[in-house]
Design a protein around this motif. Structure first.
Motif, PDB file in Angstrom:
ATOM      1  N   THR A  17      -6.563  -9.557 -10.049  1.00  0.00           N
ATOM      2  CA  THR A  17      -5.710  -9.819  -8.888  1.00  0.00           C
ATOM      3  C   THR A  17      -4.459  -8.946  -8.915  1.00  0.00           C
ATOM      4  OG1 THR A  17      -4.586 -11.616 -10.060  1.00  0.00           O
ATOM      5  CG2 THR A  17      -6.496 -12.208  -8.694  1.00  0.00           C
ATOM      6  N   HIS A  18      -4.228  -8.241 -10.012  1.00  0.00           N
ATOM      7  CA  HIS A  18      -3.087  -7.334 -10.104  1.00  0.00           C
ATOM      8  C   HIS A  18      -3.341  -6.094  -9.266  1.00  0.00           C
ATOM      9  CE1 HIS A  18      -1.244  -9.599 -13.312  1.00  0.00           C
ATOM     10  NE2 HIS A  18      -2.353  -9.542 -14.026  1.00  0.00           N
ATOM     11  N   PRO A  19      -2.267  -5.515  -8.712  1.00  0.00           N
ATOM     12  CA  PRO A  19      -2.466  -4.267  -7.971  1.00  0.00           C
ATOM     13  C   PRO A  19      -2.866  -3.136  -8.915  1.00  0.00           C
ATOM     14  CG  PRO A  19      -0.130  -4.746  -8.206  1.00  0.00           C
ATOM     15  CD  PRO A  19      -0.873  -5.930  -8.750  1.00  0.00           C
ATOM     16  N   LYS A  20      -3.629  -2.207  -8.403  1.00  0.00           N
ATOM     17  CA  LYS A  20      -3.991  -1.023  -9.174  1.00  0.00           C
ATOM     18  C   LYS A  20      -2.732  -0.176  -9.334  1.00  0.00           C
ATOM     19  CE  LYS A  20      -7.397   2.635  -9.321  1.00  0.00           C
ATOM     20  NZ  LYS A  20      -8.539   3.258  -8.665  1.00  0.00           N
ATOM     21  N   SER A  22      -0.480   3.155 -10.159  1.00  0.00           N
ATOM     22  CA  SER A  22      -0.516   4.613 -10.056  1.00  0.00           C
ATOM     23  C   SER A  22       0.271   5.216 -11.217  1.00  0.00           C
ATOM     24  CB  SER A  22       0.112   5.067  -8.737  1.00  0.00           C
ATOM     25  OG  SER A  22       1.513   4.810  -8.758  1.00  0.00           O
ATOM     26  N   ARG A  23       0.113   6.503 -11.416  1.00  0.00           N
ATOM     27  CA  ARG A  23       0.872   7.213 -12.454  1.00  0.00           C
ATOM     28  C   ARG A  23       2.372   7.046 -12.195  1.00  0.00           C
ATOM     29  NH1 ARG A  23       0.263  11.320 -16.236  1.00  0.00           N
ATOM     30  NH2 ARG A  23      -1.961  11.353 -15.859  1.00  0.00           N
ATOM     31  N   GLY A  24       2.802   7.175 -10.945  1.00  0.00           N
ATOM     32  CA  GLY A  24       4.221   7.047 -10.608  1.00  0.00           C
ATOM     33  C   GLY A  24       4.760   5.667 -10.924  1.00  0.00           C
ATOM     34  N   GLU A  25       3.994   4.627 -10.667  1.00  0.00           N
ATOM     35  CA  GLU A  25       4.435   3.260 -10.972  1.00  0.00           C
ATOM     36  C   GLU A  25       4.529   3.038 -12.476  1.00  0.00           C
ATOM     37  OE1 GLU A  25       2.658   1.050  -7.004  1.00  0.00           O
ATOM     38  OE2 GLU A  25       1.332   1.436  -8.711  1.00  0.00           O
ATOM     39  N   ILE A  26       3.567   3.566 -13.219  1.00  0.00           N
ATOM     40  CA  ILE A  26       3.615   3.445 -14.672  1.00  0.00           C
ATOM     41  C   ILE A  26       4.830   4.200 -15.203  1.00  0.00           C
ATOM     42  CG2 ILE A  26       2.438   3.955 -16.851  1.00  0.00           C
ATOM     43  CD1 ILE A  26      -0.205   3.790 -15.178  1.00  0.00           C
ATOM     44  N   TRP A  27       5.048   5.389 -14.675  1.00  0.00           N
ATOM     45  CA  TRP A  27       6.193   6.186 -15.109  1.00  0.00           C
ATOM     46  C   TRP A  27       7.502   5.436 -14.859  1.00  0.00           C
ATOM     47  CZ3 TRP A  27       7.648   9.516 -18.373  1.00  0.00           C
ATOM     48  CH2 TRP A  27       8.907  10.092 -18.260  1.00  0.00           C
ATOM     49  N   ARG A 147       3.101  -4.461 -13.991  1.00  0.00           N
ATOM     50  CA  ARG A 147       2.287  -5.126 -12.965  1.00  0.00           C
ATOM     51  C   ARG A 147       3.108  -6.162 -12.193  1.00  0.00           C
ATOM     52  NH1 ARG A 147      -2.023  -4.978 -17.202  1.00  0.00           N
ATOM     53  NH2 ARG A 147      -3.432  -3.337 -16.507  1.00  0.00           N
ATOM     54  N   LYS A 148       3.923  -6.930 -12.893  1.00  0.00           N
ATOM     55  CA  LYS A 148       4.780  -7.912 -12.215  1.00  0.00           C
ATOM     56  C   LYS A 148       5.755  -7.222 -11.277  1.00  0.00           C
ATOM     57  CE  LYS A 148       4.469 -11.431 -15.764  1.00  0.00           C
ATOM     58  NZ  LYS A 148       5.104 -12.046 -16.936  1.00  0.00           N
ATOM     59  N   MET A 149       6.339  -6.110 -11.710  1.00  0.00           N
ATOM     60  CA  MET A 149       7.272  -5.353 -10.891  1.00  0.00           C
ATOM     61  C   MET A 149       6.587  -4.869  -9.615  1.00  0.00           C
ATOM     62  SD  MET A 149       8.984  -1.641 -11.781  1.00  0.00           S
ATOM     63  CE  MET A 149       7.378  -0.829 -11.736  1.00  0.00           C
ATOM     64  N   VAL A 150       5.399  -4.291  -9.771  1.00  0.00           N
ATOM     65  CA  VAL A 150       4.679  -3.744  -8.623  1.00  0.00           C
ATOM     66  C   VAL A 150       4.210  -4.873  -7.701  1.00  0.00           C
ATOM     67  CG1 VAL A 150       2.592  -2.474  -7.944  1.00  0.00           C
ATOM     68  CG2 VAL A 150       4.025  -1.621  -9.798  1.00  0.00           C
ATOM     69  N   SER A 151       3.736  -5.969  -8.252  1.00  0.00           N
ATOM     70  CA  SER A 151       3.312  -7.125  -7.434  1.00  0.00           C
ATOM     71  C   SER A 151       4.492  -7.657  -6.623  1.00  0.00           C
ATOM     72  CB  SER A 151       2.761  -8.255  -8.310  1.00  0.00           C
ATOM     73  OG  SER A 151       1.530  -7.880  -8.857  1.00  0.00           O
ATOM     74  N   SER A 152       5.648  -7.747  -7.256  1.00  0.00           N
ATOM     75  CA  SER A 152       6.847  -8.230  -6.578  1.00  0.00           C
ATOM     76  C   SER A 152       7.234  -7.290  -5.439  1.00  0.00           C
ATOM     77  CB  SER A 152       7.982  -8.358  -7.580  1.00  0.00           C
ATOM     78  OG  SER A 152       9.171  -8.735  -6.939  1.00  0.00           O
ATOM     79  N   GLU A 153       7.151  -5.996  -5.683  1.00  0.00           N
ATOM     80  CA  GLU A 153       7.456  -5.019  -4.637  1.00  0.00           C
ATOM     81  C   GLU A 153       6.492  -5.123  -3.471  1.00  0.00           C
ATOM     82  OE1 GLU A 153       7.340  -1.319  -6.753  1.00  0.00           O
ATOM     83  OE2 GLU A 153       9.356  -1.602  -7.574  1.00  0.00           O
ATOM     84  N   HIS A 154       5.207  -5.325  -3.761  1.00  0.00           N
ATOM     85  CA  HIS A 154       4.198  -5.460  -2.702  1.00  0.00           C
ATOM     86  C   HIS A 154       4.450  -6.720  -1.879  1.00  0.00           C
ATOM     87  CE1 HIS A 154       0.943  -2.647  -4.612  1.00  0.00           C
ATOM     88  NE2 HIS A 154       2.085  -2.045  -4.387  1.00  0.00           N
ATOM     89  N   GLN A 155       4.850  -7.810  -2.539  1.00  0.00           N
ATOM     90  CA  GLN A 155       5.140  -9.053  -1.821  1.00  0.00           C
ATOM     91  C   GLN A 155       6.398  -8.903  -0.971  1.00  0.00           C
ATOM     92  OE1 GLN A 155       5.228 -12.079  -4.821  1.00  0.00           O
ATOM     93  NE2 GLN A 155       3.006 -12.162  -5.003  1.00  0.00           N
TER      94      GLN A 155
END
Length: 158
Positions: A17-20, A22-27, A147-155
């Motif tokens: 359920t986590h977003p996929k 990207s290299r930029g998000e990991i960076w 993943r939590k950071m990116v999920s929060s941004e998507h929400q």
């Protein structure tokens, strides 16, 4: 000297359920970790940036009760290198983003040594067991925090 590495597939579970990521998000997550590792590294009690320069920073940390100073050098969207400058442990840690967007992997590796224990000693073996366990946990904790950071941004974008 103790050498350890751990490499994990970033987007390993297609049913997750986590977003996929990207290299930029990991960076972005690795940079955040370098600046304030507390949410990323279990066992870390302090992480204060004391100096910044283009492409690097210097930080004071307390990990498992041990104070240390590290110079952190950034290689954008490829790797972050942490070099111990003071403390009872000498060495370096590397966090690398490997692969392409379809097969991204995150690898943490380190080479560390206790300054006051001979190679191969019982104290070094005990240190290896503890540090290997703690640093390996940091890979999963780092990915979880990103993943939590990116999920929060998507929400928030909804």
């Amino acid at each position: 000297m103790i050498y350890v590495f751990r490499e994990v597939a970033v987007n390993r579970d297609p049913a997750s359920t986590h977003p996929k990521l990207s290299r930029g998000e990991i960076w972005r997550g690795l940079v955040m970790k370098a600046e304030n590792a507390l949410p990323f590294v279990p066992g870390l009690a302090k992480c204060d940036v004391v100096q910044r320069s283009p492409g690097s920073l210097v930080r004071d940390i307390v990990f498992r009760g041990e104070e240390a100073r590290e110079k952190v050098t950034f290689y954008p969207e490829e790797k972050v290198v942490f070099v111990r400058q003071s403390g009872s442990i000498d060495g370096f840690i590397v966090n690398e983003i490997l692969g392409e967007d379809g097969d991204l992997r995150l690898r943490f590796s380190f080479a560390l040594q206790l300054l006051d224990a001979p190679s191969g000693s019982a104290r070094e073996r005990e240190f290896r067991e503890v540090v290997e366990r703690e640093y390996v946990k940091a890979v999963d904790a780092t990915l979880d925090a990103i993943r939590k950071m990116v999920s929060s941004e998507h929400q928030s974008a909804r």
